[in-house]
Design an enzyme around this catalytic site. Structure first.
Site, PDB file in Angstrom:
ATOM      1  N   ASP A 185       0.873  -1.197   0.000  1.00  0.00           N
ATOM      2  CA  ASP A 185       0.000   0.000   0.000  1.00  0.00           C
ATOM      3  C   ASP A 185       0.899   1.233   0.000  1.00  0.00           C
ATOM      4  O   ASP A 185       0.875   2.046   0.907  1.00  0.00           O
ATOM      5  CB  ASP A 185      -0.951  -0.006   1.216  1.00  0.00           C
ATOM      6  CG  ASP A 185      -0.230  -0.016   2.551  1.00  0.00           C
ATOM      7  OD1 ASP A 185       0.922  -0.509   2.604  1.00  0.00           O
ATOM      8  OD2 ASP A 185      -0.781   0.483   3.552  1.00  0.00           O
ATOM      9  N   ASP A 231       6.934   1.081   2.231  1.00  0.00           N
ATOM     10  CA  ASP A 231       6.607   0.172   1.117  1.00  0.00           C
ATOM     11  C   ASP A 231       7.512   0.485  -0.079  1.00  0.00           C
ATOM     12  O   ASP A 231       7.967  -0.416  -0.784  1.00  0.00           O
ATOM     13  CB  ASP A 231       5.155   0.374   0.659  1.00  0.00           C
ATOM     14  CG  ASP A 231       4.146   0.249   1.776  1.00  0.00           C
ATOM     15  OD1 ASP A 231       3.468  -0.766   1.862  1.00  0.00           O
ATOM     16  OD2 ASP A 231       4.050   1.205   2.578  1.00  0.00           O
ATOM     17  N   VAL A 277       2.704  -6.302   2.798  1.00  0.00           N
ATOM     18  CA  VAL A 277       3.203  -5.260   3.708  1.00  0.00           C
ATOM     19  C   VAL A 277       2.176  -4.131   3.862  1.00  0.00           C
ATOM     20  O   VAL A 277       2.533  -3.004   4.183  1.00  0.00           O
ATOM     21  CB  VAL A 277       4.594  -4.737   3.263  1.00  0.00           C
ATOM     22  CG1 VAL A 277       5.642  -5.828   3.361  1.00  0.00           C
ATOM     23  CG2 VAL A 277       4.553  -4.145   1.857  1.00  0.00           C
ATOM     24  N   HIS A 330       9.634  -0.357   8.439  1.00  0.00           N
ATOM     25  CA  HIS A 330       8.929  -1.617   8.740  1.00  0.00           C
ATOM     26  C   HIS A 330       8.930  -2.651   7.605  1.00  0.00           C
ATOM     27  O   HIS A 330       9.347  -3.792   7.785  1.00  0.00           O
ATOM     28  CB  HIS A 330       7.443  -1.329   9.026  1.00  0.00           C
ATOM     29  CG  HIS A 330       7.176  -0.319  10.084  1.00  0.00           C
ATOM     30  ND1 HIS A 330       7.175  -0.614  11.420  1.00  0.00           N
ATOM     31  CD2 HIS A 330       6.861   1.003   9.994  1.00  0.00           C
ATOM     32  CE1 HIS A 330       6.874   0.460  12.119  1.00  0.00           C
ATOM     33  NE2 HIS A 330       6.686   1.468  11.284  1.00  0.00           N
ATOM     34  N   ASP A 331       8.391  -2.236   6.446  1.00  0.00           N
ATOM     35  CA  ASP A 331       8.083  -3.206   5.392  1.00  0.00           C
ATOM     36  C   ASP A 331       9.313  -3.889   4.807  1.00  0.00           C
ATOM     37  O   ASP A 331       9.233  -5.019   4.297  1.00  0.00           O
ATOM     38  CB  ASP A 331       7.291  -2.506   4.262  1.00  0.00           C
ATOM     39  CG  ASP A 331       5.938  -2.008   4.746  1.00  0.00           C
ATOM     40  OD1 ASP A 331       5.503  -2.409   5.842  1.00  0.00           O
ATOM     41  OD2 ASP A 331       5.319  -1.203   4.021  1.00  0.00           O
TER      42      ASP A 331
HETATM   43  C1  BDR Z   1       2.790  -0.325   8.669  1.00  0.00           C
HETATM   44  O1  BDR Z   1       1.829   0.708   8.509  1.00  0.00           O
HETATM   45  C2  BDR Z   1       2.086   1.439   7.345  1.00  0.00           C
HETATM   46  O2  BDR Z   1       1.887   2.808   7.548  1.00  0.00           O
HETATM   47  C3  BDR Z   1       3.501   1.114   6.936  1.00  0.00           C
HETATM   48  O3  BDR Z   1       3.654   1.169   5.532  1.00  0.00           O
HETATM   49  C4  BDR Z   1       3.714  -0.277   7.462  1.00  0.00           C
HETATM   50  O4  BDR Z   1       3.326  -1.251   6.529  1.00  0.00           O
HETATM   51  C5  BDR Z   1       3.487  -0.131  10.000  1.00  0.00           C
HETATM   52  O5  BDR Z   1       2.563  -0.201  11.045  1.00  0.00           O
HETATM   53 CA    CA Z   2       2.882  -0.706   4.204  1.00  0.00          CA
END
Ligand code: BDR
Ligand code: CA
Length: 310
Positions: free
Chosen positions: A11, A16, A124, A239-240
């Site tokens: 997304d 991402d 993700v 994160h992703d």
């Molecule tokens: C997740 O939330 C999204 O905003 C980021 O892309 C990640 O996948 C982290 O909580």
């Molecule tokens: Ca994401």
């Protein structure tokens, strides 16, 4: 090393975007396609941001647009982190890249059904596309090598005190996925918050001097600012990227098998990943939950991938 075949479901979104850069740039990954879903921003924006990244990095990867809303709940987005476009902070090019005509859910079903069971799915974002595919063609569960996802938290949440964004944005879809029987690796906040992008990391990637390094800098600098405003921290997790990195460097991660369920009751813990950390239920583990990361080696790996771009 034989290449790891994967599909990225995202997304896009700042982290991402870096996950796309990593998946497409790592020499041991064969990125078969990218599917998009409503999440950080609306589907039209997550799709155009994905195409934007592919175009700017000259990637030859098909992009498929998927579900434009969650299964049950109303749409939930995160413009306070990712800006109105979902990828604020970069210089946008006029798009010439286009999405494929096929729907992402059909792409997932067709690709997994035609496979030898050797493809890993890396979601993700919210799990809407994945849940839809599993419901429309349940036989794909046995065709998936595994699902390595970013989402959830053994501990606390970032969208509510209990729930992490990707799961909170479509809890019912997450419920379908965690009960699908597919082998799941869950990179939740316990792990991903260790992959913090500091100003020092931004400078290090930017100093590589290529387009990918500059993009990394522009992208992560923006969310360092928004995260500071929302959470008061001076760094922002990428994160992703951890979910993709796990495919090629699992030795950098510590995971713990646990029974994990999703709270789909409409109470204060709606969207929480309820992880049986203490194994009190006696139920068999359905997820390997990421808990520890070798942070210096992780950044070395990310840097090595960025360096491969022209
Ligand atoms: C997740 O939330 C999204 O905003 C980021 O892309 C990640 O996948 C982290 O909580
Ligand atoms: Ca994401």
């Amino acid at each position: 090393m034989e290449k790891v075949k994967m599909i990225l479901d995202c997304d896009t979104g700042h982290d991402d975007a870096i996950a796309i850069m990593f998946a497409a740039g790592h020499p041991d990954i064969e990125l078969l396609g990218i599917t998009t879903v409503s999440g950080n921003v609306t589907l039209d924006k997550t799709t155009s941001n994905t195409l934007q990244m592919c175009q700017q990095l000259h990637l030859d990867v098909p992009v498929y647009a998927g579900m434009d809303r969650p299964l049950v709940r109303e749409a939930y987005h995160a413009p306070e982190i990712h800006g109105e476009t979902g990828l604020d902070g970069i210089e946008f090019e006029e798009l010439t890249y286009k999405a494929q005509p096929k729907h992402a859910v059909n792409f997932l079903i067709d690709t997994f059904m035609a496979s030898d069971g050797d493809i890993t799915l890396v979601p993700v974002g919210p799990l809407t596309n994945v849940a839809m595919a599993l419901r429309l063609e349940p036989r794909i569960a046995k065709k998936m090598k595994r699902i390595v996802l970013m989402g959830g938290s053994c501990g606390l949440g970032n969208s509510t005190p209990s729930a992490e964004f990707n799961i909170y944005a479509d809890p019912e879809a997450a419920h379908v996925v965690f009960h699908s029987g597919v082998d799941i690796v869950m990179m939740g906040l316990d792990l991903t918050l260790q992959a913090e992008t500091t100003g020092e990391i931004v400078e290090r990637m930017h100093a590589i001097g290529n387009k990918a390094g500059k993009l990394f800098g522009d992208i992560m600098s923006f969310t360092i600012g928004t995260v500071k405003e929302k959470y008061g921290k001076d760094a922002c997790a990428v994160h992703d990227v951890t979910a993709v990195a796990y495919l090629v460097a699992p030795e950098l991660f510590e995971t713990v098998p646990m029974y994990t369920d999703i709270d789909i009751n409409h109470g204060i813990s709606y969207g929480r990943t309820v992880c049986d950390c203490n194994h009190v239920t006696g139920l068999p583990a359905n997820a390997h939950v990421g808990m520890g990361l070798n942070v210096p080696k992780f950044w070395e790996l990310v840097e090595s991938v960025i360096r491969r771009y022209e």
